[in-house]
Design a protein around this motif. Structure first.
Motif, short mmCIF file in Angstrom:
data_model
loop_
_atom_site.label_atom_id
_atom_site.label_comp_id
_atom_site.label_asym_id
_atom_site.label_seq_id
_atom_site.Cartn_x
_atom_site.Cartn_y
_atom_site.Cartn_z
N LEU A 78 0.84 -1.19 0.00
CA LEU A 78 0.00 0.00 0.00
C LEU A 78 0.87 1.24 0.00
CD1 LEU A 78 -2.95 1.14 0.66
CD2 LEU A 78 -2.07 1.37 2.95
N MET A 79 0.44 2.25 -0.74
CA MET A 79 1.02 3.58 -0.59
C MET A 79 -0.10 4.40 0.05
SD MET A 79 4.09 4.09 -1.79
CE MET A 79 4.59 2.63 -0.92
N SER A 80 0.14 4.88 1.23
CA SER A 80 -0.92 5.48 2.03
C SER A 80 -1.81 6.44 1.25
CB SER A 80 -0.32 6.23 3.21
OG SER A 80 -1.30 7.05 3.79
N GLU A 81 -3.09 6.38 1.61
CA GLU A 81 -4.05 7.30 1.02
C GLU A 81 -3.69 8.76 1.28
OE1 GLU A 81 -8.05 6.25 1.38
OE2 GLU A 81 -8.73 8.23 1.94
N SER A 82 -2.94 9.01 2.36
CA SER A 82 -2.58 10.39 2.68
C SER A 82 -1.84 11.02 1.50
CB SER A 82 -1.71 10.44 3.93
OG SER A 82 -0.53 9.70 3.71
N LEU A 83 -1.23 10.19 0.65
CA LEU A 83 -0.51 10.73 -0.50
C LEU A 83 -1.43 11.49 -1.44
CD1 LEU A 83 1.71 7.61 -1.27
CD2 LEU A 83 2.52 9.79 -0.39
N ARG A 84 -2.73 11.15 -1.39
CA ARG A 84 -3.67 11.83 -2.28
C ARG A 84 -3.93 13.27 -1.81
NH1 ARG A 84 -9.01 9.27 -3.23
NH2 ARG A 84 -8.76 7.61 -1.72
N ASN A 85 -3.44 13.64 -0.62
CA ASN A 85 -3.49 15.03 -0.20
C ASN A 85 -2.69 15.91 -1.14
OD1 ASN A 85 -4.77 15.91 2.35
ND2 ASN A 85 -3.70 14.14 3.17
N ASP A 86 -1.53 15.40 -1.56
CA ASP A 86 -0.61 16.20 -2.35
C ASP A 86 -0.35 15.63 -3.74
OD1 ASP A 86 0.23 18.46 -0.71
OD2 ASP A 86 0.92 16.92 0.69
N GLY A 87 -0.61 14.36 -3.93
CA GLY A 87 -0.34 13.74 -5.22
C GLY A 87 -1.55 13.91 -6.13
N ARG A 88 -1.29 14.10 -7.42
CA ARG A 88 -2.40 14.21 -8.37
C ARG A 88 -2.42 12.96 -9.25
NH1 ARG A 88 -1.96 19.65 -11.56
NH2 ARG A 88 -4.15 19.21 -12.02
N VAL A 89 -3.63 12.42 -9.41
CA VAL A 89 -3.78 11.17 -10.15
C VAL A 89 -4.06 11.49 -11.62
CG1 VAL A 89 -5.14 9.07 -10.33
CG2 VAL A 89 -4.65 10.03 -8.08
#
Ligand SMILES: Cc1cc2nc3c(=O)[nH]c(=O)nc-3n(C[C@H](O)[C@H](O)[C@H](O)COP(=O)(O)OP(=O)(O)OC[C@H]3O[C@@H](n4cnc5c(N)ncnc54)[C@H](O)[C@@H]3O)c2cc1C
Ligand code: FES
Lengths: 253, 665
Positions: free
Chosen positions: B300-311
């Motif tokens: 898993l790559m933590s969901e918190s990454l979606r705070n700053d990462g753009r999909v």
């Protein structure tokens, strides 16, 4: 595309604590460089199982470098040669330089860690060290509001770094004296740096050190091998912090 | 009490034994329900607590917090885990954070908002009363953890920091870098160690529960295998608590630890406990894509990454193809050729839509040929930190996610500071579990179930950072009270005894089963069957499910199971350490359990949350619920090998949060 690698694994087999143990060799063929070390072991084991032979026993669970279950000596080093890495997070691309060669696997060896089977050892001494005092005595329900305790960011960050120990035992295995100073120091430092841990700070260090000694862990060798072997890079500072606290505690009586 | 006490005779409808709730009556409001309930239930006299023995199986957040708190209250706790130390339970791997309605950010959070978000996030398939209570006690968890010394992230002023997680518009997630689970578990483990030291907890590590023992229909003990000596042992107590985690490993590859299993809950189910909503499973959107068949687990790559990462994915199939073949580097793709599809489709929540929504969107992009993973099928999308690094600097990004970036690089050999991460959904969490009432007791009296192992609070989809909250709420603040209600009514403390024939019989059955496994003497490793089952389950009972696929699976699961019992090879013996036997025992249970999962997915012909029936979608391809027919919990009763289980239901009523088509646009 990535190439594949071939190794001979020279593995310590030992059927129970009382058995004397021996090395046995296995072929690990066509190993993808993207595999983890334990995935290579899975392949060897799956083949052994299909032949109704007992697979090589090793400990593992999370395979993410956080539970602290895995770990054995790889070519004489705990968790292998790559720094700040657990065995489960070690990838075969790190072994390209040894393609075709022999990798030696042995259990962590230290007096308080007896071998249970093959590469699996008993690390329950670590639990007993924590049980002796590695906690803050706070009953569920009696905590004040979290914001009534401000913690300076710098101490909070240092406490956090010490608290990241995963309890794998690599520090003990790397130390010529089988000392557990890095492990114990990490908990003493984590709790000793923050306000919540102050009340029991000095009794805690005494109790934990006493327990550590009674488990037959040796004294610090001062070589610093432990911090190099530590997959989380816990710093030697935690040992000096523990020594300082221990000294103060002796003055306090 | 028996199963029948929970069901009204005519229609198999379950009663949850919670407090009465009436939104129009302030004395019966949801806000006061937990308080009233605590007053109404029976209590054990403090001096009597030491006469009771409680078995707790599991030392994750739920088990460790429960064992510690029960010990503090004076009960005698017998605690089990299969790892070599209670600290290694799977909870240790949780990364991103834990929710609590503290409103420390002053951004409009409240207990009610957390309650609302959780009910909506669960797609209106959870029990309002439970969820409200969860939101209420969430604040106490943070206080407790901080007092234990859990080193949560802090701001420069020394106060606690927060981040946002999917499905919420406020910042209510507390975290300790990417190691929140580790730090919370160590906090609970330390509280637990204190009770071991005090003699109130007897801890049995490297011990696996094989079966549940019932006396007169009530849970009074367990049968275990000592994994070191191989000895089959019996333990008796006044009640049993299961805190044994989820069953994502039914999919073979998942983000769960290798040892996670369904054995204890499935064995309890075979003894009469109802299994609720087994088809509600969560596929997490941000995991490292599978690289090859040799792979043993997904990371898993933590969901918190979606705070700053753009999909994003490339706008065209042709560009995607060039990325896959390595002809073009992701960073060289021009802005106008990128499709930030989450931001495009869901402008309000953007990259922070709930997990089920994000996962399905990723799958859809890849089904359309826009996947970017450099693997055979190419299933993967980008998670890009370029803008965050430009905006906040590399150091700021490192301080937030440093360890996750390191982990990513170690596994993939790619540096996420320089090139976007590649991610793809993976099985991660199971909302289904043993059915429990408001007291967290199953329909088998004396059998309590907490943490991921029960079905209770997340409905059909769990919001990020809510599992840690629920496990600790159950263990620290709910079970320790509600268990007293049962104990105060049991005949006599100490009535359960391993010398009773019920123990002997259950033990014999457990031994027989292990012998049977060892005597198959086939030629295929147990992993072959597990992999086979898992891949099929992911394909047919994973992110998308349809009638045809599910009917196929009913047949196929049985075939794999039969094949297993004819051809599995389990080397070694039962007396001593034998990981092959442990594994085979777990896989045998997955092979039985998978069937009830399929039945559940098949009967629930609506879509809701993580359960997506292809036949039931909105025009825009979102999950379409059918509240007329399915606004209920489905709880399955086991009836014997190969027999169709009985489906019980618990009606769900929504007095506060009105069910609507979820929208994150
Ligand atoms: C990689 C990852 C990251 C996550 N990140 C987050 C996050 O950021 N925030 C969040 O809220 N949630 C997160 N989750 C989910 C969360 O971690 C889990 O749902 C939660 O920790 C489960 O806790 P538990 O106590 O119920 O069970 P577990 O922690 O799984 O513990 C189970 C316990 O039961 C024992 N056990 C199991 N079977 C047996 C048996 N047969 N016999 C004896 N003992 C047995 C085990 O030894 C163990 O002690 C994450 C999950 C994963 C996989
Ligand atoms: S298996 Fe958990 S740290 Fe390696």
């Amino acid at each position: 595309m990535s190439g594949t690698l071939n190794f001979t694994l020279k593995v310590w087999r030992q059927n129970g604590t009382k058995d004397s143990g021996y090395f046995e060799e296995y072929e690990a063929k066509d190993i993808s460089e993207h595999m983890s070390f334990l995935e290579m072991m899975d392949i060897v084991n799956e083949k052994l199982e299909a032949e109704n032979k007992e697979p090589i026993v090793f400990e593992h669970d999370c395979r993410e470098g956080i539970c602290g279950s895995c770990g054995f000596m790889i070519n004489g080093q705990p968790h292998g040669h790559k720094s700040r890495t657990t065995t489960c997070q070690l990838h075969m691309r790190e072994f390209k330089y040894m393609d075709g060669g022999t990798i030696v696997l042995e259990p962590f060896s230290a007096k308080p860690f007896k071998v249970l089977k093959d590469l699996m050892i008993d690390r329950s001494a670590f639990d007993r060290v924590i049980q002796s005092g590695g906690y803050v005595s706070i009953r569920t329900g009696s905590a004040p509001d979290a914001h009534s305790i401000a913690v300076e960011k710098d101490s909070a960050d240092k406490a956090f770094d010490a608290a990241t120990c995963i309890g794998c035992g690599a520090c003990v295995a790397s130390c010529p004296n089988a000392s557990a100073m890095l492990f114990t120091g990490a908990k003493v430092t984590h709790l000793g740096l923050i306000p919540q841990g102050q009340t029991e700070r000095y009794s805690r260090v005494q109790e934990m050190v006493n327990q550590m000694d009674s488990e037959d862990f040796g004294h610090c060798s001062n070589f610093g091998e432990c911090t190099l072997a530590c997959p989380k890079g816990i710093s030697l500072d935690v040992i000096s912090q523990m020594n300082k606290d221990l000294l103060v505690s002796q003055f306090k009586g | 009490m028996t199963t029948e006490d929970y069901t009204t005779e005519s229609n198999n409808t379950l009663r949850n034994n919670g407090p009465e709730i009436d939104p129009n009556d302030p004395n019966k409001s949801i806000e006061s329900a937990w308080d009233r309930h605590r007053f109404d239930i029976k209590m054990v006299n403090p001096a009597n607590k030491r006469k009771y023995k409680i078995i707790v199986v599991g030392t994750g957040l739920a088990g460790a917090s429960a064992a510690a708190t029960l010990g503090e209250l004076g009960y005698n706790v017998l605690n089990f885990c299969f790892q070599d130390s209670p600290r290694r339970a799977h909870s240790i791997a949780a990364q991103g954070g834990i929710n609590a309605a503290k409103n420390y950010q002053n951004d409009g959070d409240s207990v009610y908002r957390l309650f609302y978000d959780t009910v909506k996030g669960g797609d209106f398939r959870s029990r309002e009363s439970n969820v409200y209570r969860l939101a209420q006690v969430s604040v106490n968890i943070i206080d407790q953890a901080v007092a234990q010394g859990v080193p949560f992230g802090r701001e420069y002023g020394g106060l606690l920091a927060n981040r946002s997680f999917g499905g919420a518009l406020v910042s209510r997630t507390f975290y300790a870098k990417g190691q929140t689970g580790q730090q919370l578990l160590l906090g609970a483990y330390q509280a637990h160690s204190r009770m071991v030291d005090a003699g109130k907890i007897v801890m049995k590590t490297r011990t696996e529960m094989l079966d549940l023992v019932l006396i007169d229909g009530e849970a009074k003990g367990i049968i275990v295998r000592n994994l070191v000596t191989g000895e089959i042992e019996s333990y008796a107590a006044d009640c049993v608590v299961l805190a044994t985690g989820g069953y994502s490993n039914v999919f073979f590859l998942s983000t769960n630890a290798m040892g996670c299993n369904v054995t204890s809950t499935w064995r309890a189910s075979r003894r009469g406990a109802l299994f609720a909503n087994p088809c509600y499973t969560q596929i997490h959107p941000t995991c490292i894509p599978q690289a090859g068949d040799y792979q043993s687990k997904l990371t898993l790559m933590s969901e918190s990454l979606r705070n700053d990462g753009r999909v994003w994915v490339p706008k065209t199939k042709e560009l995607a193809e060039q990325v896959r073949s390595g002809a073009i580097k992701p960073r060289d793709i021009k802005e106008e050729d990128r499709d930030y599809y989450l931001e495009r489709i869901y402008p309000t929540f953007g990259n922070l839509v709930p997990r089920d929504v994000a996962s399905r969107a990723a799958k859809r992009m890849c089904d359309d040929g826009k996947g970017v993973a450099q693997t055979e099928r190419g299933y993967g999308v980008f998670l890009d930190f370029k803008d965050a690094i430009e905006r906040d600097g590399e150091d700021a990004v490192r301080s937030r996610y440093g360890n996750l970036f390191e982990m990513y690089e170690r596994i993939t050999d790619d540096n996420p500071y320089e090139t976007p991460m590649r991610i793809y959904p993976a099985p991660h969490y199971t909302m289904g579990g043993l059915w429990v009432d408001y007291n967290l007791m199953s329909n088998v009296p004396g059998l309590f179930v907490i943490g991921e192992a029960n079905f209770s609070d997340h409905g059909a989809n769990r919001l990020g950072a809510s599992a840690l909250m629920q496990g600790l709420a159950d263990g620290y603040f709910i079970l320790p009270y509600t268990i007293g209600h049962y104990l105060a009514q049991v005949p006599k403390a100490g009535f359960s005894d391993v010398k009773r024939p019920e123990f002997t019989k259950t033990k014999e059955e457990a031994i027989e089963r292990l012998e049977k496994l060892l005597n198959v003497n086939g030629t295929k490793s147990c992993d072959v069957f597990h992999r086979d089952l898992g891949y099929l389950m992911l394909d047919k009972v994973g992110m998308g499910r349809d009638k045809e696929g599910l009917e196929f699976m009913l047949k196929r699961v049985r075939e794999i199971r039969e094949d297993f019992w004819e051809n599995v090879s389990v080397p070694g013996t039962a007396d001593g350490l034998n990981p092959s036997l442990e594994k085979a025992n777990r896989v045998a249970d997955f092979l039985e359990f998978a069937e009830v999962m399929v039945y559940d997915a098949l009967t629930r012909s609506e879509s809701c949350g993580g359960h997506f029936r292809e036949e039931s979608q909105t025009e825009e391809g979102e999950a379409k619920r059918d509240d007329e027919q399915f606004c209920h919990v489905a709880a399955w009763e086991y009836r014997g090998p190969g027999q169709e289980p009985i489906r019980h239901t618990e009606e769900l009523t929504f007095d506060y949060v009105k069910p609507s088509q979820r929208s994150y646009k």
